[in-house]
Design a protein around this motif. Structure first.
Motif, PDB file in Angstrom:
ATOM      1  N   TYR A   1       0.504  55.721  73.892  1.00  0.00           N
ATOM      2  CA  TYR A   1       1.368  56.634  73.167  1.00  0.00           C
ATOM      3  C   TYR A   1       2.660  56.011  72.662  1.00  0.00           C
ATOM      4  CZ  TYR A   1      -1.660  60.431  74.671  1.00  0.00           C
ATOM      5  OH  TYR A   1      -2.741  61.248  74.859  1.00  0.00           O
ATOM      6  N   PHE A   2       2.967  54.783  73.066  1.00  0.00           N
ATOM      7  CA  PHE A   2       4.246  54.204  72.693  1.00  0.00           C
ATOM      8  C   PHE A   2       4.269  52.705  72.975  1.00  0.00           C
ATOM      9  CE2 PHE A   2       4.357  55.522  77.069  1.00  0.00           C
ATOM     10  CZ  PHE A   2       4.857  54.409  77.710  1.00  0.00           C
TER      11      PHE A   2
ATOM     12  N   VAL B   1      11.791  57.555  68.508  1.00  0.00           N
ATOM     13  CA  VAL B   1      11.986  56.929  69.808  1.00  0.00           C
ATOM     14  C   VAL B   1      12.223  57.953  70.908  1.00  0.00           C
ATOM     15  CG1 VAL B   1      13.020  54.890  68.707  1.00  0.00           C
ATOM     16  CG2 VAL B   1      14.512  56.693  69.605  1.00  0.00           C
TER      17      VAL B   1
ATOM     18  N   LYS C   1       6.984  50.065  74.638  1.00  0.00           N
ATOM     19  CA  LYS C   1       8.241  49.963  75.377  1.00  0.00           C
ATOM     20  C   LYS C   1       8.941  48.657  75.023  1.00  0.00           C
ATOM     21  CE  LYS C   1       8.411  48.971  79.842  1.00  0.00           C
ATOM     22  NZ  LYS C   1       8.362  49.114  81.320  1.00  0.00           N
TER      23      LYS C   1
ATOM     24  N   ASP D   1      13.764  61.766  70.698  1.00  0.00           N
ATOM     25  CA  ASP D   1      13.159  62.753  71.591  1.00  0.00           C
ATOM     26  C   ASP D   1      14.228  63.725  72.101  1.00  0.00           C
ATOM     27  OD1 ASP D   1      11.799  64.108  73.622  1.00  0.00           O
ATOM     28  OD2 ASP D   1      10.844  62.318  74.409  1.00  0.00           O
TER      29      ASP D   1
ATOM     30  N   SER E   1       0.497  61.234  68.083  1.00  0.00           N
ATOM     31  CA  SER E   1       1.388  62.387  68.175  1.00  0.00           C
ATOM     32  C   SER E   1       1.051  63.366  67.058  1.00  0.00           C
ATOM     33  CB  SER E   1       2.842  61.924  68.064  1.00  0.00           C
ATOM     34  OG  SER E   1       3.712  63.009  67.928  1.00  0.00           O
TER      35      SER E   1
ATOM     36  N   LEU F   1       5.806  60.470  76.993  1.00  0.00           N
ATOM     37  CA  LEU F   1       5.514  60.851  75.623  1.00  0.00           C
ATOM     38  C   LEU F   1       4.561  62.013  75.511  1.00  0.00           C
ATOM     39  CD1 LEU F   1       5.558  57.374  73.984  1.00  0.00           C
ATOM     40  CD2 LEU F   1       7.243  59.185  73.890  1.00  0.00           C
TER      41      LEU F   1
ATOM     42  N   VAL G   1       7.656  55.507  69.593  1.00  0.00           N
ATOM     43  CA  VAL G   1       6.560  56.470  69.628  1.00  0.00           C
ATOM     44  C   VAL G   1       5.476  56.090  68.609  1.00  0.00           C
ATOM     45  CG1 VAL G   1       5.937  58.896  69.390  1.00  0.00           C
ATOM     46  CG2 VAL G   1       8.172  58.264  70.339  1.00  0.00           C
ATOM     47  N   ARG G   2       4.230  56.231  69.035  1.00  0.00           N
ATOM     48  CA  ARG G   2       3.089  55.925  68.181  1.00  0.00           C
ATOM     49  C   ARG G   2       2.650  57.203  67.452  1.00  0.00           C
ATOM     50  NH1 ARG G   2       0.444  51.554  68.542  1.00  0.00           N
ATOM     51  NH2 ARG G   2       1.045  51.118  70.678  1.00  0.00           N
TER      52      ARG G   2
ATOM     53  N   TYR H   1      11.558  53.516  73.978  1.00  0.00           N
ATOM     54  CA  TYR H   1      10.122  53.705  73.749  1.00  0.00           C
ATOM     55  C   TYR H   1       9.905  54.074  72.284  1.00  0.00           C
ATOM     56  CZ  TYR H   1       9.740  53.724  78.819  1.00  0.00           C
ATOM     57  OH  TYR H   1       9.800  53.374  80.152  1.00  0.00           O
TER      58      TYR H   1
END
Length: 325
Positions: free
Chosen positions: A242-243, A205, A245, A262, A220, A9, A215-216, A213
């Protein structure tokens, strides 16, 4: 596929806060023709003269290029598998620069030295120079790192603008001023699109063949910024920094009207590859054909993010808000 969870990420986009704009700004050349700049580690770079031979990581190179600073060499993603220019490196003319490595962990020190570089520039998510291997970090000095982890896009843009100005670019007029106006217009457009779709739920994601994953966005920079403009982006409740899973079997536990995927080819599955995963097909946003790209490592320039926000605003406008039952 991913060397580590941090590699997944990060990439020139994550990702994101008060900045160091005053404390870490550039210092104008002084009497002896010297050049100074303090980067986001708080490290002061002092050189006899303004550097002109620069080697930069892909996203940093693309950013500087848009600000009017041409680089000599690059490292990090440059081309996609089909030969097209990787979005991470933006508008850099790959025919006019030399590559010292294109994949994570690859850095040709002999080629690097042959370029006679005066400064190496990259991004950071903490205090680690992105895409510079530990084995090379002491051999590529002086280095300047611009932090993007957890910093909203406008703050990152300001830092790169300060660096570009220190390197001699005109960041107040010309193409940069035009790009800034387009950025401001795109920002307003995305804010209006978000306001018009108050119930739209968005999930971001990144995927491998084994896991998904989530994403947070608070970690970001781009997603944190988009949330401030009104987009409702899902924030994982657990997981890593950061994520979060999850297994592919859990996909439907995280419904959304719109999913952003992504777009970093080197780090994640593409939507086409994800289409072959049976549980992914069952996600409501996928069934509604409301899936778009997450530009995880786009260059941090006004040109780049004007385009990103315009595309995202259009995606938001055409997405339905009744997908999640």
């Amino acid at each position: 596929m991913l060397g580590s969870t941090r590699r997944l990420l990060r990439g020139g986009a994550l990702l994101a806060a008060a900045g160091l704009l005053a404390a870490c700004g550039a210092t104008a050349p002084t009497g002896g023709g010297s050049w100074e700049f303090t980067d986001d580690r708080g490290e002061k770079i002092s050189l006899p003269a303004k550097p002109t031979r620069i080697v930069a990581q892909s996203a940093a190179a693309g950013t500087l290029w848009d600000f009017g600073v041409k680089v000599t060499g690059v490292f990090g993603p440059q081309k996609l598998a089909d030969g097209r220019t990787d979005p991470q490196i933006g508008n850099v003319d790959l025919n006019s620069v030399q590559s010292v490595g294109s994949t994570y962990g690859e850095f040709n020190l002999e080629k690097f030295a042959s370029l006679r570089p005066e400064l190496t520039i990259t991004t950071m998510y903490d205090d680690t120079l992105w895409y510079v291997p530990d084995t090379a970090k002491d051999k590529v000095k002086p280095t300047a790192g611009i932090k993007i982890g957890g910093k909203p896009i406008p703050e990152v843009l300001s830092r790169f603008s300060a660096l570009a100005q220190a390197l001699g670019a005109d960041v107040k007029g010309g193409p940069v001023a035009t790009a800034k106006a387009e950025f401001d217009k795109a920002e307003a457009g995305l804010r209006e699109a978000a306001k018009a779709k108050p119930g739209l739920k968005i999930l971001v994601v990144s995927a491998t063949k084994d896991d998904l994953y989530l994403v947070r966005p608070q970690e970001s920079g781009d997603l944190k910024y988009f949330r401030s403009l009104g987009l409702d982006i899902y924030e994982p409740k657990s997981g890593a920094e950061y994520f979060q899973k999850v297994s592919w079997e859990q996909v439907r536990e995280f419904p959304a009207d719109l999913v952003l995927v992504d777009n970093r080819e080197a780090q994640a599955l593409t939507p086409t590859q994800m289409a072959g995963i049976s549980t992914w097909k069952l996600h409501p946003a996928v069934q509604a054909d409301q899936v778009g790209p997450w530009f995880a490592a786009a260059p941090m320039s006004y040109q780049s993010f004007a385009k990103v926000m315009n595309e995202l605003a259009e995606l938001v406008r055409r997405s339905r808000t009744d997908v999640v039952s």
